[in-house]
Write an enzyme that holds these catalytic residues in place. Structure first.
Site, PDB file in Angstrom:
ATOM      1  N   CYS A  71       0.821  -1.219   0.000  1.00 62.92           N
ATOM      2  CA  CYS A  71       0.000   0.000   0.000  1.00 62.92           C
ATOM      3  C   CYS A  71       0.849   1.261   0.000  1.00 62.92           C
ATOM      4  O   CYS A  71       0.642   2.167  -0.809  1.00 62.92           O
ATOM      5  CB  CYS A  71      -0.944  -0.015   1.202  1.00 62.92           C
ATOM      6  SG  CYS A  71      -2.017   1.423   1.250  1.00 62.92           S
ATOM      7  N   CYS A 121      -1.682   1.703  -2.956  1.00 66.82           N
ATOM      8  CA  CYS A 121      -2.627   2.804  -2.694  1.00 66.82           C
ATOM      9  C   CYS A 121      -2.005   4.199  -2.679  1.00 66.82           C
ATOM     10  O   CYS A 121      -2.530   5.111  -3.330  1.00 66.82           O
ATOM     11  CB  CYS A 121      -3.328   2.638  -1.343  1.00 66.82           C
ATOM     12  SG  CYS A 121      -3.266   1.036  -0.582  1.00 66.82           S
ATOM     13  N   LYS A 160      -0.159   5.335  -5.977  1.00 70.89           N
ATOM     14  CA  LYS A 160      -1.222   5.342  -6.999  1.00 70.89           C
ATOM     15  C   LYS A 160      -2.102   6.588  -6.850  1.00 70.89           C
ATOM     16  O   LYS A 160      -2.414   7.277  -7.807  1.00 70.89           O
ATOM     17  CB  LYS A 160      -2.036   4.051  -6.867  1.00 70.89           C
ATOM     18  CG  LYS A 160      -3.237   3.896  -7.763  1.00 70.89           C
ATOM     19  CD  LYS A 160      -4.508   4.540  -7.265  1.00 70.89           C
ATOM     20  CE  LYS A 160      -4.925   4.208  -5.865  1.00 70.89           C
ATOM     21  NZ  LYS A 160      -5.464   2.902  -5.647  1.00 70.89           N
ATOM     22  N   TYR A 171      -9.842  -3.295 -10.283  1.00 72.51           N
ATOM     23  CA  TYR A 171      -9.451  -2.023  -9.674  1.00 72.51           C
ATOM     24  C   TYR A 171      -8.174  -1.455 -10.320  1.00 72.51           C
ATOM     25  O   TYR A 171      -8.137  -0.304 -10.722  1.00 72.51           O
ATOM     26  CB  TYR A 171      -9.080  -2.235  -8.206  1.00 72.51           C
ATOM     27  CG  TYR A 171     -10.176  -2.350  -7.191  1.00 72.51           C
ATOM     28  CD1 TYR A 171     -10.450  -1.290  -6.340  1.00 72.51           C
ATOM     29  CD2 TYR A 171     -10.891  -3.522  -7.021  1.00 72.51           C
ATOM     30  CE1 TYR A 171     -11.405  -1.395  -5.348  1.00 72.51           C
ATOM     31  CE2 TYR A 171     -11.853  -3.635  -6.032  1.00 72.51           C
ATOM     32  CZ  TYR A 171     -12.109  -2.567  -5.193  1.00 72.51           C
ATOM     33  OH  TYR A 171     -13.052  -2.674  -4.214  1.00 72.51           O
ATOM     34  N   GLU A 216      -7.781   1.932 -12.696  1.00 73.61           N
ATOM     35  CA  GLU A 216      -7.060   3.061 -12.099  1.00 73.61           C
ATOM     36  C   GLU A 216      -5.866   3.459 -12.973  1.00 73.61           C
ATOM     37  O   GLU A 216      -5.654   4.655 -13.245  1.00 73.61           O
ATOM     38  CB  GLU A 216      -6.595   2.692 -10.679  1.00 73.61           C
ATOM     39  CG  GLU A 216      -7.780   2.592  -9.723  1.00 73.61           C
ATOM     40  CD  GLU A 216      -7.403   2.270  -8.280  1.00 73.61           C
ATOM     41  OE1 GLU A 216      -8.254   2.462  -7.410  1.00 73.61           O
ATOM     42  OE2 GLU A 216      -6.265   1.835  -8.009  1.00 73.61           O
ATOM     43  N   HIS A 248     -26.133  22.320   0.670  1.00 71.64           N
ATOM     44  CA  HIS A 248     -26.369  22.908  -0.636  1.00 71.64           C
ATOM     45  C   HIS A 248     -25.362  24.002  -0.946  1.00 71.64           C
ATOM     46  O   HIS A 248     -25.086  24.813  -0.068  1.00 71.64           O
ATOM     47  CB  HIS A 248     -27.792  23.495  -0.678  1.00 71.64           C
ATOM     48  CG  HIS A 248     -28.198  23.935  -2.032  1.00 71.64           C
ATOM     49  ND1 HIS A 248     -28.437  23.035  -3.064  1.00 71.64           N
ATOM     50  CD2 HIS A 248     -28.381  25.176  -2.542  1.00 71.64           C
ATOM     51  CE1 HIS A 248     -28.753  23.721  -4.149  1.00 71.64           C
ATOM     52  NE2 HIS A 248     -28.733  25.010  -3.856  1.00 71.64           N
ATOM     53  N   GLU A 292     -25.563  16.007  -1.702  1.00 69.93           N
ATOM     54  CA  GLU A 292     -26.927  16.224  -1.202  1.00 69.93           C
ATOM     55  C   GLU A 292     -27.946  15.411  -1.993  1.00 69.93           C
ATOM     56  O   GLU A 292     -29.041  15.123  -1.516  1.00 69.93           O
ATOM     57  CB  GLU A 292     -27.305  17.710  -1.209  1.00 69.93           C
ATOM     58  CG  GLU A 292     -27.487  18.303  -2.581  1.00 69.93           C
ATOM     59  CD  GLU A 292     -27.922  19.771  -2.533  1.00 69.93           C
ATOM     60  OE1 GLU A 292     -28.801  20.113  -1.728  1.00 69.93           O
ATOM     61  OE2 GLU A 292     -27.367  20.581  -3.309  1.00 69.93           O
TER      62      GLU A 292
HETATM   63  P1  NDP Z   1      -9.027  -7.779  -9.560  1.00 68.97           P
HETATM   64  O1  NDP Z   1      -9.241  -9.145  -9.069  1.00 68.97           O
HETATM   65  O2  NDP Z   1      -9.809  -6.649  -9.031  1.00 68.97           O
HETATM   66  O3  NDP Z   1      -9.195  -7.772 -11.147  1.00 68.97           O
HETATM   67  C1  NDP Z   1      -8.522  -8.651 -11.980  1.00 68.97           C
HETATM   68  C2  NDP Z   1      -8.981  -8.388 -13.408  1.00 68.97           C
HETATM   69  O4  NDP Z   1      -8.191  -9.145 -14.325  1.00 68.97           O
HETATM   70  C3  NDP Z   1     -10.420  -8.793 -13.642  1.00 68.97           C
HETATM   71  O5  NDP Z   1     -10.987  -7.877 -14.549  1.00 68.97           O
HETATM   72  C4  NDP Z   1     -10.280 -10.178 -14.270  1.00 68.97           C
HETATM   73  O6  NDP Z   1     -11.344 -10.520 -15.095  1.00 68.97           O
HETATM   74  C5  NDP Z   1      -9.029  -9.973 -15.100  1.00 68.97           C
HETATM   75  N1  NDP Z   1      -8.295 -11.208 -15.366  1.00 68.97           N
HETATM   76  C6  NDP Z   1      -7.973 -12.185 -14.493  1.00 68.97           C
HETATM   77  N2  NDP Z   1      -7.236 -13.137 -15.094  1.00 68.97           N
HETATM   78  C7  NDP Z   1      -7.090 -12.749 -16.383  1.00 68.97           C
HETATM   79  C8  NDP Z   1      -6.434 -13.308 -17.513  1.00 68.97           C
HETATM   80  N3  NDP Z   1      -5.779 -14.453 -17.424  1.00 68.97           N
HETATM   81  N4  NDP Z   1      -6.480 -12.628 -18.676  1.00 68.97           N
HETATM   82  C9  NDP Z   1      -7.141 -11.466 -18.786  1.00 68.97           C
HETATM   83  N5  NDP Z   1      -7.772 -10.880 -17.748  1.00 68.97           N
HETATM   84  C10 NDP Z   1      -7.753 -11.517 -16.565  1.00 68.97           C
HETATM   85  O7  NDP Z   1      -7.473  -7.564  -9.394  1.00 68.97           O
HETATM   86  P2  NDP Z   1      -6.548  -6.284  -9.352  1.00 68.97           P
HETATM   87  O8  NDP Z   1      -5.212  -6.837  -9.693  1.00 68.97           O
HETATM   88  O9  NDP Z   1      -7.082  -5.169 -10.167  1.00 68.97           O
HETATM   89  O10 NDP Z   1      -6.592  -5.858  -7.828  1.00 68.97           O
HETATM   90  C11 NDP Z   1      -6.392  -6.807  -6.788  1.00 68.97           C
HETATM   91  C12 NDP Z   1      -7.115  -6.377  -5.545  1.00 68.97           C
HETATM   92  O11 NDP Z   1      -6.432  -5.310  -4.944  1.00 68.97           O
HETATM   93  C13 NDP Z   1      -8.524  -5.851  -5.778  1.00 68.97           C
HETATM   94  O12 NDP Z   1      -9.483  -6.864  -5.876  1.00 68.97           O
HETATM   95  C14 NDP Z   1      -8.730  -4.972  -4.580  1.00 68.97           C
HETATM   96  O13 NDP Z   1      -9.206  -5.758  -3.520  1.00 68.97           O
HETATM   97  C15 NDP Z   1      -7.343  -4.460  -4.292  1.00 68.97           C
HETATM   98  N6  NDP Z   1      -7.184  -3.073  -4.768  1.00 68.97           N
HETATM   99  C16 NDP Z   1      -7.943  -2.097  -4.227  1.00 68.97           C
HETATM  100  C17 NDP Z   1      -7.844  -0.808  -4.662  1.00 68.97           C
HETATM  101  C18 NDP Z   1      -8.708   0.252  -4.066  1.00 68.97           C
HETATM  102  O14 NDP Z   1      -9.259   0.038  -2.997  1.00 68.97           O
HETATM  103  N7  NDP Z   1      -8.870   1.390  -4.715  1.00 68.97           N
HETATM  104  C19 NDP Z   1      -6.905  -0.430  -5.708  1.00 68.97           C
HETATM  105  C20 NDP Z   1      -6.164  -1.533  -6.226  1.00 68.97           C
HETATM  106  C21 NDP Z   1      -6.305  -2.800  -5.759  1.00 68.97           C
HETATM  107  P3  NDP Z   1     -12.696 -11.204 -14.545  1.00 68.97           P
HETATM  108  O15 NDP Z   1     -13.445 -10.154 -13.829  1.00 68.97           O
HETATM  109  O16 NDP Z   1     -13.370 -11.648 -15.800  1.00 68.97           O
HETATM  110  O17 NDP Z   1     -12.271 -12.332 -13.677  1.00 68.97           O
END
Ligand code: NDP
Length: 465
Positions: free
Chosen positions: A47, A52, A55, A181, A185, A440, A445
């Site tokens: 993080c 976080c 980012k 996510y 982002e 407001h 709101e």
């Molecule tokens: P996520 O699990 O959120 O997303 C992974 C993405 O990759 C999904 O869209 C998934 O598709 C896709 N995917 C998975 N495998 C493949 C593949 N082999 N080929 C192509 N696409 C694929 O993971 P992130 O890495 O984005 O983030 C991990 C975690 O970190 C998040 O879930 C969150 O909990 C945390 N995080 C939180 C943030 C915040 O609070 N702002 C910011 C960044 C991270 P599908 O949906 O179809 O499975």
């Protein structure tokens, strides 16, 4: 309260000084335990160093061009502009170093012994810390997660989110693969910084698990800002030309030339080389450490919290789990982490703020929900000329009048969702939302002034669609 056995070097040895590990170590120590923590990379973990915090700093940088565009409508003329990636990275690094220092001071102040080395379990009570053997009555694993890489040919030319914070140059063109996510982002950050950005997602619509209106609204807004979003597309193969250009061959047959490919396709628990097998610590089918409600693993004196247990991969959740562990183990309490209604934000451009259930989840859980939906141009853009629109949505359980989901896409969505998170946890009803006086003029709101439902959604109406 736990009995202490002073035959061990420490009462508690924490592996991993990320947000969860550091909090658990400090709180255990302040409750009287003799605590050590090992960290091989950087204090503060993902993080603070490669997640976080940097980012969010990058998203501030990426929003500046929008602010400059908006300025003209308010009478400001902004001269020649330019952006220097190296300045952004250097300033970000200085801030992260400052935070690393704060973490070191916090540990020191709490009387926690810090080992700057890799730790590996030898058995249930012994740990190899950079070649030195130490013993502990209890061990807490808080090693977090790491980005996944795909397996297609040429994947080695791509980078993962860890690398994005230290790129030597900002590319001219980029592909972001993934639809979670991290992918949305970084697509927003790159696009905001002027990089021609293509985002690929393998399904029909990205951000699976979020409310469908939110996902559709964000897709529309990102496209308006110039992100080339392509759904039902994955990279099948990548080639690298002599001049460094990457050529991505997509599933649909087309090719995209680019300078950088970011894989943001999920994260996995960081358990490699930890000695879990040697110590007898069981993992589940996803490779995450299996724990019970007290975060105890299959070896009762070894515990695990945070991303390595793969429950909810969010920093405040890891911190919460660390607190539960520390106070239950060393202060005789019986706290439980409540995973209900965890507010979260996606720092996309524009950002998402959400708490509670999506419409799909609410219908599945409650049968019938009233949907209050508002989509509007925020006041700022009546003069800025920007065509960005805000989405706000409330889901109300028809039977009890409780607000069970709240979603927003628009400026400050995370800040706004945090406040309403308290209301949802307190089981606030729609009538209580209605009796709350609005501030407001704000966008927020709108959440207390939505009078008529846009539609009623029920399991029946979903089935009819
Ligand atoms: P996520 O699990 O959120 O997303 C992974 C993405 O990759 C999904 O869209 C998934 O598709 C896709 N995917 C998975 N495998 C493949 C593949 N082999 N080929 C192509 N696409 C694929 O993971 P992130 O890495 O984005 O983030 C991990 C975690 O970190 C998040 O879930 C969150 O909990 C945390 N995080 C939180 C943030 C915040 O609070 N702002 C910011 C960044 C991270 P599908 O949906 O179809 O499975």
């Amino acid at each position: 309260m736990a009995e202490r056995d002073s035959n061990y070097d420490y009462d508690l040895f924490v592996i991993g000084a990320g947000s969860g590990g550091v909090r658990a170590a400090r709180m255990s120590s302040s409750n009287g335990a003799r605590v050590a923590i090992a960290e091989e990379r950087f204090l503060g973990g993902t993080c603070v160093n490669i997640g976080c915090v940097p980012k969010k700093l990058f998203t501030y940088a990426a929003h500046v061009p929008d602010e400059i565009e908006d300025a003209a409508g308010y009478g400001w003329s902004v001269g020649e502009r330019s952006f220097d990636w190296k300045t952004l990275v250097a300033n970000k690094n200085a801030e992260i170093e400052r935070l690393n220092g704060i973490y070191a001071k916090l540990l020191d102040g709490a009387g926690v012994t810090l080992y700057r080395a890799r730790a590996k379990l030898i058995d249930a009570h012994r740990i190899d810390v950079g070649g030195e053997m130490v013993t502990a009555e209890r061990i807490l694993i808080a090693t977090g997660g790491k980005p996944n890489r795909p397996s297609e040919p040429g994947q080695e030319y791509g980078v993962v989110s860890d690398d994005m914070f230290y790129l030597d140059e900002l590319p001219k063109r980029a592909i972001v693969a993934g639809g979670g996510y991290i992918a949305v982002e970084f697509a927003g950050i790159l696009n905001g910084l002027g990089v021609e950005t293509v985002q690929l997602y393998r399904g029909d619509l990205f951000l699976r698990g979020f409310d469908r209106d939110v996902r559709e609204h964000l897709a529309g807004e990102m496209r308006k800002k110039g992100v080339d979003l392509r759904f039902n597309a994955i990279i099948e193969k990548t080639e690298k030309r002599e001049d460094g250009t990457l050529v991505a061959h997509l599933s649909g047959g087309e090719t995209v030339e680019t300078d950088l490919i970011l894989y943001a396709i999920g994260r996995s628990p960081n358990t490699e080389g930890l000695g879990l097998e040697e110590a007898g610590v069981a993992v589940n089918d996803k490779g995450a450490i299996s724990v019970d409600d007290d975060y105890s693993t299959s070896v009762p004196n070894i515990y695990a919290i945070g991303d390595v247990i793969d429950r909810v991969a969010l920093t405040p959740v890891a911190i919460g789990e660390g607190m539960v562990f520390a106070f239950n183990t060393y202060n005789g309490e019986s706290r439980k982490m409540d995973y209900r209604d965890i507010p979260s934000a996606v720092f996309s451009n524009p950002p998402i703020g959400t708490v509670g259930l999506s419409e799909e989840e609410a219908v599945a859980e409650y049968g019938a929900v009233d949907v209050y939906l508002s989509e509007f141009r925020p006041m700022k853009h009546t003069m800025s000329g920007s065509d960005e629109r805000v989405l706000m949505k409330l889901l109300v359980d028809v039977a009890t009048d409780r607000v069970v989901g709240l979603h927003m896409v628009g400026p400050d969505a995370g800040e706004i969702a945090q406040g309403f998170g308290v209301a949802l946890r307190a089981n606030a009803t729609k009538a209580e939302f209605d009796s709350t006086v609005g501030i407001h003029p704000t966008s927020a709101e709108e959440f207390v002034t939505m009078r008529e439902p846009t539609r009623r959604a029920s399991a029946k109406s979903e089935a009819a669609e």
